[in-house]
Design an enzyme around this catalytic site. Structure first.
Site, PDB file in Angstrom:
ATOM      1  N   ASP A   1       1.083  -0.987  -0.015  1.00 40.41           N
ATOM      2  CA  ASP A   1      -0.077  -0.170  -0.462  1.00 40.41           C
ATOM      3  C   ASP A   1       0.944   1.414   0.309  1.00 40.41           C
ATOM      4  OD1 ASP A   1      -2.096   1.440   0.654  1.00 40.41           O
ATOM      5  OD2 ASP A   1      -3.218  -0.441   1.010  1.00 40.41           O
TER       6      ASP A   1
ATOM      7  N   HIS B   1      -4.158   6.132   3.476  1.00 43.79           N
ATOM      8  CA  HIS B   1      -4.698   4.758   2.820  1.00 43.79           C
ATOM      9  C   HIS B   1      -4.081   3.338   3.779  1.00 43.79           C
ATOM     10  CE1 HIS B   1      -5.641   2.036   0.057  1.00 43.79           C
ATOM     11  NE2 HIS B   1      -6.874   2.788   0.268  1.00 43.79           N
TER      12      HIS B   1
ATOM     13  N   SER C   1     -11.024  -1.536  -0.532  1.00 46.58           N
ATOM     14  CA  SER C   1     -10.489  -1.123  -0.559  1.00 46.58           C
ATOM     15  C   SER C   1     -10.002  -1.350   1.075  1.00 46.58           C
ATOM     16  CB  SER C   1      -9.682   0.156  -0.457  1.00 46.58           C
ATOM     17  OG  SER C   1      -9.352   0.358  -1.645  1.00 46.58           O
TER      18      SER C   1
END
Lengths: 1104, 165
Positions: A226, A257, A422
């Protein structure tokens, strides 16, 4: 070369404030009509509100509700009813007028009064083909009672904003996200009463039960691919290693994220993850600009293999399943025993939008649901489109789990809540990590056995089809039980084929099969937990059940020669036997396959392990429908991305420049398909050249948005077919070489210009096909709203008809000329190498290339410029032509210049009504007067003075074409391929019968759930989400499940609940309105400058 | 204990990289009659001694059955003179030839920065060959296409030949 090699991903950031109340008490629903009440105890921390809804109803005499099987105009409804009642001589009846705004629109019901022979009337009405049912009208009396309702101040603090986080592959942001469905939240906001504690996702999935047993993920290596993670984040206790694979000099997460994802998997405090003791390996593969390349992934994946990673989460994806280096590498990864979990994509609710690598058989592809068990709107839907045009897609996602409003770690600490697949992906990755740590015999855990355990234990959601939910919702504890009694074996996904089961087996259940139809293909995935490699022993066996008419179907197989890695396909083609050509009924049987793998353990003598799996099959057969009702959809002549740059059909859709949804009746033409089915047409798909179908079987061949060329043999054959009565409907699209040149773009990696290989459709090829009838499309490019036959219509980058026979009927409209407005391409200043996306532009959402090409958004940019220009208005643009071929018994041909009104992606206004009228014409020869007598009718254009569009010089269509091949000079057609030939399996009839419900049959062998005990946990678990459908309910918390709600055959009770739900929502808003007076209005921002995620809930968030 | 690796930071120091690869003859984990092997293969598998065999001829200890005629040692079948092979398992077997050691050392000394993460973690000849033969950032053109879609597994110093797409 492949122009659009990029796999991109986008983190969109349209977010909106959703004030949510979470229903966290018990719910009691009455199930009987007449007297129901619902109480909603709202969470204890907040104030308590109990709402009581009561209602009673009485039958209204003489009044009946007539429900139709589709939406019809008032006139049509009245005609249906009068024709039905006339046949039984009832005259004393009337339609009860409805005076509301909705009455202008087609409806699917009518209220009528009958004053004589009511019983006969009802019966004859019910016999009418367009009438679904007739029920007595009821009058409902309802009352709402609040038992207690204070202002719920506490709950205000726990309100949380929900933000949609999108990792879509192509930038589709602004229009579709902003003004399109992202604002169309009606379904979500009006749904039901929610209660306001943000969910601790690990506890909701009962991870604490496994924690109590001492399992916390210890000893499991989990990799997060990520945006990185900061060094001393307070939530993580066991970060083993951080590596950076990008061109930025940092290991830290600049976006949040990666931190969030890592937190869902392994946070140990505040918002807890699933496996706090797992070894975290942080792979930074995204820059802060959300840039990433295939090559970075290749190197990082190699390192993950070397490090013997057990579980890998990849919350990214893109549409390019033809990025071979990447796909091969993912196979290699799982082949090395890395369990890969990946997000299915945020491109829902459109179908055919699965992202790679989540769409791979060896990967666990995860879709998203909200905490009320609704499939999240954003979650990408199946099917896979790798197999088109000749085959049929696989079922994906594999499972779904919470992905909406999930709480996880903030970038520097604290918690925030986010939405997107996600988010759903690390929920599963975390659960998988935790599960791995519970298994004593770790050698039994592999990508296949884990996936088998997850899908066999998943809870099916009611009323949701398999392309939305896969096998259902993750059930951590059942997965634990299955995994801990697992024996290596093969299994199938789906594990049975019941083509009659609706809605789960949509689209199969939406159309019965019949003799002479194109074979129905079911693409089953074989999962092989015995070894990374395996094979099918001998051949699959087809064993029809004689007592259940199994001999009325024929079955053919194709399958992977080698099952690697851990998986393979088994495609089953089902056809009706000739002897059942006029038979109606259900046929059943099963397929047996034996899978073998080399022995890997210390097994005594045999060098092979084998596993035999039974696949039950059930189909509904009907007599072959008449030719006029059969429509053939041309799939063969569709080309798409990947691999080529095939531009969107609507040039305004600057953020989604590629045509990538497969153009199949079960993907982005799904609404059209459903509509045709509701009108009684049978739609089949042609995945091979025109030379491969028997035209005498079909009324109409439907060609929509075709990009492919035609073999000369096809052109000849189609002419003959039309002469012999086949009709043709063509929905074309734009093709203008100067526009195509202007939507070219410079690719920084390949250092060359990329040009689309066709326009929206391939008009030069279509014109070759149509030339014998003296018809042709132009290279015009038009757009605009108009009215046709009193229907609102929209033309979105369509072409016009340049030439049409004199005795045809042609309809013209006034449009804006998009083509004339195209501005010259400006030279682009290159951003920093490797920037993919929005450098230098105002983009509403950032995108990330997973692969190379840095400048994908350039064509969008241009089209944006194009469309900002003042455009000329052109009158009398011919767009629709209808023609009867003069030969005796000849067919009819219809041309229309734009396909956007049939396509679910970016459709503004549908034109299904037009398709109905056109099919009336082509199938039955009925010319709709609204068209033949239209004031917009004009003389068919002769084509004089118009030069027809030529194929763009230097196009590379032959690289992607099934028809052309490269040649010195112009590409030439290849030799016509042989038509697909199925060899039917030799039946081995059995004198057996199958149970009526195939779903309940055992999904994995040798699994004894009772053997694996769980500690008693129910008493002290006051609130757990009701677990979904049917099944044993072993983990259903008493009182937590709503009776009937999750029952598969609730039938009539659903409307009651819908009504109750509506009342609850109503009451909720009453309360909200009262509250709103005492608090400042919340902003509803539409973020323009996207960030990956927003700090949604500031650190003041009450932590747990 | 967090280990952080940032390839670009490594680059800054410009200091010789301390590889820990040991080319010890007889290989490392051979204490216990067990073999590590290439794990992933569809049909073939290579063990750490350099034997390549069919998957069905793999013994329970992870080694190839050397008594089966089709098992080969240090086979470079499918490999081109440029050190690239079309089958991964042959690449590994070929790379394990003792004579390839110099080549590998030379490669390590100029390994691309992007590979430092990977090759600094490699401990012995077998791990090096497993890792070296894999497709990597050096194997692609335009990111989504192989430079050479056939011979793409390379033990040698150079990337696969750049073929037109």
């Amino acid at each position: 070369m492949k122009p659009f090699s990029s796999m991109t991903m986008k983190f969109a950031n349209i977010w909106f404030v959703l004030v949510v109340l979470l229903l966290c008490g018990k719910k009691h629903f009455g199930t009987r009509l007449g007297n129901s009440s619902q109480e909603a105890h709202i969470c204890p921390g907040c104030s308590r509100l109990t709402l009581k809804v009561e209602f009673t109803s009485t039958v209204v005499e003489h009044e009946y509700i007539v429900a139709f099987n589709g939406y019809f105009t008032a006139k049509a409804r009245s005609k249906f009813i009068s024709s039905a009642l006339k046949s039984s001589d009832i005259e004393n009846w009337r339609i009860v007028p409805r005076n509301n705004p909705a009455s202008d629109y087609p409806s699917d019901f009518e209220v009528i009064q009958i004053h004589e022979k009511q019983k006969d009337g009802v019966l004859t009405l019910e016999d009418h083909p367009n009438i679904k049912r007739v029920t007595p009208q009821r009058k409902v009396f309802r009352s709402l009672k609040y038992l207690e309702s204070d202002p719920m101040l506490h709950c205000n603090e726990t309100r949380w904003t929900q933000k949609w986080q999108s990792s879509r592959p192509l930038r589709r942001a602004s229009l579709s996200l902003g003004s399109g469905f992202w604002h169309a939240t009606g379904r979500h906001s009006s749904r039901r009463l929610l209660r306001a504690i943000p969910r601790q996702v690990a506890q909701t999935l009962q991870a604490d039960v496994l924690w109590q047993m001492g399992y916390t993920g210890a000893g499991v290596r989990v990799a997060v691919f990520d945006t990185g993670l900061s060094e001393k984040h307070p939530h993580f206790k066991n970060v083993k290693e951080r590596t950076n694979w990008t061109n930025e000099r940092t290991l830290d997460d600049g976006l949040g994220h990666g931190t969030f994802v890592a937190g869902v998997i392994a946070s140990m405090r505040e918002c807890q993850g699933f496996a706090p003791n797992a070894e975290l390996h942080i792979f930074r593969v995204f820059t802060n600009n959300q840039v990433s390349y295939t090559s970075w992934f290749l190197d990082a994946f190699n390192y993950a293999i070397l490090k013997k990673i057990d579980v890998l989460n990849l919350s990214i994806g893109g549409p390019d399943f033809m990025d071979h280096p990447f796909v091969d590498k993912v196979w290699e990864l799982t082949a090395n025993n890395v369990i890969m979990v990946s997000a299915i994509g945020n491109d829902g609710p459109l179908y055919g939008t699965l992202n790679n690598p989540a769409d791979q058989m060896d990967v666990i592809g995860v879709g998203g649901i909200d905490f009320e068990d609704n499939i999240a709107r954003f979650s990408s839907r199946g099917m896979t489109t790798w197999e088109l045009p000749g085959g049929y897609g696989r079922v994906k996602p594999d499972i779904v789990t919470y992905g909406s409003g999930v709480r996880g770690s903030g970038m520097k600490g604290g918690c925030r809540s986010l939405s997107g697949t996600s988010v759903a992906s690390p929920v599963v990755a975390g659960a998988v990590t935790l599960l791995v740590s519970t298994v004593q015999r770790r050698e039994l855990v592999n990508p296949a056995s884990m996936k088998q355990a997850l899908i066999a234990s998943a809870r099916r959601l009611p009323g949701v089809n398999m392309f939305e939910q896969g096998h259902g919702k993750l059930d951590l504890l059942r997965a634990y039980q299955i995994l801990n009694s697992y024996k290596p074996q093969a299994s199938l996904s789906p594990s049975y084929i019941d083509l009659t089961e609706c809605p789960y087996m949509w689209p199969y259940c939406s159309q019965p099969i019949y003799y002479g139809g194109m074979p129905t293909i079911v693409n089953v995935t074989i999962l092989n937990g015995m070894g990374v490699t395996g094979r099918i022993v001998d051949k699959p066996d087809w064993q029809p059940y004689l007592p259940q008419n199994g001999d009325n179907i024929e079955v053919a197989f194709s399958y992977s020669p080698v099952l690697w890695p851990w998986s393979g396909y088994l495609a089953i083609s089902i056809s009706v036997a000739k002897k059942a050509a006029s038979w109606e009924g259900i046929a059943q049987g099963h397929v047996m396959i034996t899978v073998s793998s080399p022995a890997e353990n210390e097994s005594k003598n045999s060098a092979e392990q084998t596993s035999t799996v039974k696949l039950p099959i059930k189909v509904k057969i009907i007599p072959t429908p008449p030719r006029s009702k059969r429509v053939l959809w041309d799939q063969y002549h569709n080309l798409r991305y990947p691999p080529g740059y095939f531009p969107r059909d609507n040039l305004r859709m600057k953020n989604d420049p590629l045509d990538w949804n497969g153009d199949h009746i079960h993907t982005n033409f799904r609404d059209m398909y459903q509509h045709l089915r509701s009108m009684g047409y049978f739609v089949e798909v042609l995945g091979s050249p025109f030379t491969c179908f028997d035209a005498s079987q079909y009324g109409t061949l439907l060609m929509v948005d075709s990009e492919e060329e035609y073999f000369p043999e096809e052109i000849t054959k189609l002419r003959r077919d039309v002469d012999n009565g086949l009709s043709l409907i063509v929905f074309s699209d734009w093709y203008n070489t100067s526009v195509m040149r202007k939507v070219k773009f410079y690719d920084e990696n390949t250092r060359q210009w990329w040009m689309p290989d066709t326009g929206g459709a391939n008009i030069p090829a279509l014109n070759d096909l149509l030339s014998v009838w003296n018809m042709a499309f132009s290279d015009g490019l038009y757009e605009g709203d108009f009215t046709m036959a009193s229907h609102e219509m929209n033309y979105a980058s369509g072409c016009s008809i340049a030439k049409f026979p004199e005795d045809g009927i042609v309809i013209a409209q006034t449009f804006k000329d998009q083509g004339s407005a195209v501005q010259e391409q400006r030279s682009r200043t290159a951003g920093q190498a490797g920037v993919c996306g929005c450098a230098g532009f105002e983009c509403e959402s950032r995108s990330t290339c997973r692969a190379s090409h840095t400048t994908q958004q350039l064509p969008e940019k241009i089209s944006l410029e194009v469309l900002k220009q003042e455009t000329a208005v052109i009158e009398n643009v011919p767009i629709l032509g209808l023609y009867q071929v003069p030969s005796e018994g000849g067919g009819r041909i219809v041309l229309y210049g734009d396909s956007n009104c049939l396509d679910d992606s970016h459709r503004q206004k549908d034109c299904f009504w037009l398709l109905d009228s056109l099919l009336q014409y082509t199938s039955y020869g009925v010319m709709p007067p609204s068209l033949s007598h239209s004031e917009n009718r004009q003389r068919p254009p002769s084509g004089a003075g118009h030069s027809l569009p030529e194929r763009m010089e230097g196009n590379h269509l032959h690289r992607y074409s099934k028809v052309l091949e490269a040649h010195l000079g112009d590409p030439k057609p290849r030799s016509l391929p042989a038509c697909p030939h199925l060899s039917w399996a030799k039946p081995q009839p059995l004198n057996e019968t199958a149970p009526s419900n195939l779903w309940k049959h055992q999904k994995l062998l040798s699994i004894d759930l009772d053997k694996v005990a769980l500690p008693s946990f129910r008493q002290n678990r006051p609130q757990v989400r009701p677990l979904s459908p049917g099944e044993s309910g072993a983990w259903d918390i008493p009182g937590g499940i709503m009776p009937g709600r999750y029952n598969q055959d609730v039938g009539q009770t659903i409307p009651v609940f819908a009504f109750l739900g509506a009342m609850v929502v109503l009451a909720f808003f009453v309360v909200q309105i009262n509250k709103a007076k005492s608090r400042p209005k919340r902003r509803k921002p539409r973020v323009k400058r996207p960030q990956l995620m927003q700090q949604v809930h500031p650190p003041k968030t009450p932590s747990v | 204990m967090v280990r952080d690796r940032n390839l670009l930071q490594v680059q800054e120091h410009e200091q010789p990289i301390l590889w820990k690869v040991k080319f010890s003859p007889g290989n490392s984990s051979q204490l216990s009659n067990q073999c590590r092997n290439s794990v992933q293969g569809k049909l073939l598998i290579t063990d750490e001694l350099g034997y390549i065999c069919e998957r069905k001829d793999l013994l329970v200890n992870g080694c190839c059955d050397v008594h089966v005629p089709s098992t080969k040692l240090f086979s470079c079948e499918s490999c081109l003179p440029n050190g690239c092979c079309s089958i991964y398992e042959y690449c590994v077997s070929c790379c394990l030839q003792p004579s390839k050691q110099h080549l590998l050392e030379r490669f390590l000394n100029r390994a691309a920065i992007a590979f430092q993460n990977l090759f600094m973690a490699v401990e012995d000849h077998f791990e090096l060959c497993l890792a070296k033969c894999r497709t990597s950032s050096q194997s692609v053109q335009h990111e989504n296409t192989y430079r050479d879609p056939i011979a793409k597994y390379c033990y040698g110093e150079y990337p696969p030949e750049l073929l037109p797409v």
